[in-house]
Design a protein around this motif. Structure first.
Motif, short mmCIF file in Angstrom:
data_model
loop_
_atom_site.label_atom_id
_atom_site.label_comp_id
_atom_site.label_asym_id
_atom_site.label_seq_id
_atom_site.Cartn_x
_atom_site.Cartn_y
_atom_site.Cartn_z
N GLY A 111 1.92 -8.36 -11.07
CA GLY A 111 2.26 -7.06 -11.60
C GLY A 111 1.42 -6.00 -10.91
N LEU A 112 1.72 -4.75 -11.19
CA LEU A 112 0.93 -3.64 -10.63
C LEU A 112 -0.29 -3.46 -11.51
CD1 LEU A 112 1.00 -1.78 -8.23
CD2 LEU A 112 2.32 -0.14 -9.58
N THR A 113 -1.28 -4.34 -11.29
CA THR A 113 -2.45 -4.44 -12.16
C THR A 113 -3.73 -4.45 -11.34
OG1 THR A 113 -2.46 -6.86 -12.09
CG2 THR A 113 -1.12 -5.82 -13.80
N ALA A 114 -4.84 -4.33 -12.04
CA ALA A 114 -6.14 -4.39 -11.38
C ALA A 114 -6.35 -5.75 -10.71
CB ALA A 114 -7.25 -4.12 -12.39
N ARG A 115 -5.84 -6.81 -11.33
CA ARG A 115 -5.99 -8.13 -10.72
C ARG A 115 -5.30 -8.20 -9.36
NH1 ARG A 115 -3.14 -13.85 -12.36
NH2 ARG A 115 -3.97 -14.99 -10.56
N ALA A 116 -4.19 -7.49 -9.19
CA ALA A 116 -3.48 -7.49 -7.91
C ALA A 116 -4.38 -6.97 -6.79
CB ALA A 116 -2.21 -6.65 -8.01
N VAL A 117 -5.23 -6.00 -7.11
CA VAL A 117 -6.17 -5.48 -6.11
C VAL A 117 -7.10 -6.59 -5.65
CG1 VAL A 117 -8.00 -3.81 -5.67
CG2 VAL A 117 -6.04 -3.16 -7.09
N TRP A 118 -7.64 -7.33 -6.59
CA TRP A 118 -8.55 -8.42 -6.26
C TRP A 118 -7.85 -9.50 -5.42
CZ3 TRP A 118 -12.95 -10.52 -5.32
CH2 TRP A 118 -13.14 -11.88 -5.44
N GLU A 119 -6.65 -9.89 -5.83
CA GLU A 119 -5.92 -10.92 -5.11
C GLU A 119 -5.57 -10.46 -3.70
OE1 GLU A 119 -5.71 -13.86 -6.08
OE2 GLU A 119 -5.97 -13.80 -8.24
N LEU A 120 -5.21 -9.20 -3.55
CA LEU A 120 -4.90 -8.67 -2.22
C LEU A 120 -6.13 -8.72 -1.32
CD1 LEU A 120 -2.90 -7.35 -0.27
CD2 LEU A 120 -3.55 -5.12 -1.24
N SER A 121 -7.29 -8.38 -1.88
CA SER A 121 -8.52 -8.42 -1.08
C SER A 121 -8.82 -9.84 -0.61
CB SER A 121 -9.70 -7.84 -1.86
OG SER A 121 -10.13 -8.73 -2.89
N ARG B 42 -4.91 0.49 -0.62
CA ARG B 42 -3.57 0.03 -0.23
C ARG B 42 -2.63 -0.06 -1.43
NH1 ARG B 42 0.90 -0.39 1.77
NH2 ARG B 42 1.55 -2.02 3.23
N ILE B 43 -3.12 -0.61 -2.53
CA ILE B 43 -2.29 -0.74 -3.73
C ILE B 43 -1.91 0.64 -4.28
CG2 ILE B 43 -2.32 -1.41 -6.17
CD1 ILE B 43 -1.81 -3.80 -4.47
N VAL B 44 -2.88 1.54 -4.35
CA VAL B 44 -2.61 2.87 -4.91
C VAL B 44 -1.59 3.62 -4.08
CG1 VAL B 44 -3.64 5.14 -5.33
CG2 VAL B 44 -4.79 3.08 -6.15
N HIS B 45 -1.65 3.48 -2.76
CA HIS B 45 -0.77 4.26 -1.88
C HIS B 45 0.46 3.49 -1.41
CE1 HIS B 45 -3.29 7.87 -1.45
NE2 HIS B 45 -4.31 7.04 -1.61
N ALA B 46 0.72 2.34 -2.00
CA ALA B 46 1.83 1.51 -1.53
C ALA B 46 3.19 2.18 -1.76
CB ALA B 46 1.80 0.14 -2.21
N ASN B 47 3.32 2.91 -2.86
CA ASN B 47 4.59 3.55 -3.20
C ASN B 47 4.36 5.04 -3.37
OD1 ASN B 47 6.99 4.49 -4.22
ND2 ASN B 47 7.05 3.14 -6.00
N PRO B 48 4.84 5.87 -2.44
CA PRO B 48 4.57 7.32 -2.52
C PRO B 48 5.22 8.00 -3.70
CG PRO B 48 6.15 6.84 -0.77
CD PRO B 48 5.62 5.52 -1.23
N PRO C 143 0.13 -6.12 5.20
CA PRO C 143 1.54 -5.76 5.40
C PRO C 143 2.30 -5.62 4.09
CG PRO C 143 0.89 -7.56 6.86
CD PRO C 143 -0.23 -7.37 5.89
N ASP C 144 3.40 -4.89 4.15
CA ASP C 144 4.21 -4.65 2.96
C ASP C 144 4.61 -5.95 2.26
OD1 ASP C 144 4.15 -1.91 3.28
OD2 ASP C 144 6.07 -1.80 4.34
N ALA C 145 4.99 -6.96 3.04
CA ALA C 145 5.46 -8.22 2.44
C ALA C 145 4.36 -8.86 1.60
CB ALA C 145 5.93 -9.18 3.53
N LEU C 146 3.12 -8.79 2.07
CA LEU C 146 2.01 -9.36 1.32
C LEU C 146 1.76 -8.57 0.04
CD1 LEU C 146 -0.32 -11.36 1.01
CD2 LEU C 146 -1.72 -9.83 2.44
N VAL C 147 1.76 -7.25 0.16
CA VAL C 147 1.55 -6.40 -1.02
C VAL C 147 2.64 -6.66 -2.06
CG1 VAL C 147 1.44 -4.02 -1.85
CG2 VAL C 147 0.35 -4.64 0.32
N THR C 148 3.88 -6.75 -1.60
CA THR C 148 5.00 -6.99 -2.51
C THR C 148 4.88 -8.34 -3.20
OG1 THR C 148 6.50 -5.60 -1.21
CG2 THR C 148 7.51 -7.21 -2.67
#
Length: 222
Positions: free
Chosen positions: A126-136, A149-155, A114-119
């Motif tokens: 930050g908008l970093t590679a580590r954020a992808v790992w933490e989200l997974s 999800r991270i790449v397409h979060a903000n159109p 969900p958006d809240a988790l991504v945010t």
């Protein structure tokens, strides 16, 4: 973003919000008025309002498959349904079935992450590679799904990223930007060739597994 796609994804989010963002897939199915069953393969049966998930799927795969089929279920609801509207207004795309499946993947990402988790994660990392790992990790999804999800979060972003193992790209996503590497390509050291804004992250315990995220800039979509 295309207004029909925007409304479809907002519909997915609204349905999820109505369940208080339930994360357990069988429970979510029930709260969305669907049944959840295991089967030899995953599919959605609209006649019986039943989501079938393959019984040999891993925990992450089962979550992803269930979210995908639940997105189909939401997309088929209503008269006309979003699927019917998309088929009509996007009839000129080269492959409408592939197009619908791609949109369904993005809808499923909204249910899984969900958006809240991504945010929350991008604020922390930050908008970093580590954020992808933490989200997974937090969403219990594959790195490949978290990357999408991270790449397409903000159109309105120019962003891209890839996940490689042993120096070869296994997954790649980009938005509003051409990325010099793609699936199957062998990559050199990312910091040498990629533009300013690249971050990398080696998956803990897997030194040959590399995540890279490149944030070019934000811009106002035309």
């Amino acid at each position: 973003m295309d207004p029909i796609i925007h409304d479809f994804l907002q519909c997915i989010t609204a349905n999820h919000a109505a369940t208080n963002y339930e994360s357990d897939m069988p429970t979510l199915a029930n709260r969305l008025g669907q049944q959840y069953r295991r089967h030899d393969y995953s599919f959605y049966d609209p006649a019986n309002r039943t989501v079938y998930v393959r019984h040999d799927a891993s925990a992450q795969e089962a979550r992803a498959d269930a979210a995908h089929e639940l997105t189909h279920a939401i997309g088929m609801t209503g008269h006309p349904s979003y699927e019917q509207v998309i088929r009509h207004y996007h009839a000129s795309v080269p492959n409408i079935e592939e197009h619908l499946e791609e949109l369904t993947e993005h809808g499923a990402d909204r249910l899984l992450m969900p958006d809240a988790l991504v945010t929350a994660i991008t604020r922390h990392c930050g908008l970093t590679a580590r954020a992808v790992w933490e989200l997974s990790r937090f969403a219990n999804v594959t790195i490949k799904d978290a990357l999408r999800r991270i790449v397409h979060a903000n159109p309105d972003s120019r962003i891209g990223g890839f996940y490689s193992t042993g120096g070869y790209v296994q997954a790649a996503h980009t938005l509003n930007w051409w990325m010099p590497f793609w699936i199957g390509d062998r990559i050199p050291e990312p910091h040498i060739l990629l533009e300013h804004g690249a971050t990398t992250y080696r998956v803990p315990g897997k030194p040959r597994h590399l995540l890279c995220l490149v944030v070019i800039s934000d811009y106002e979509a035309a």
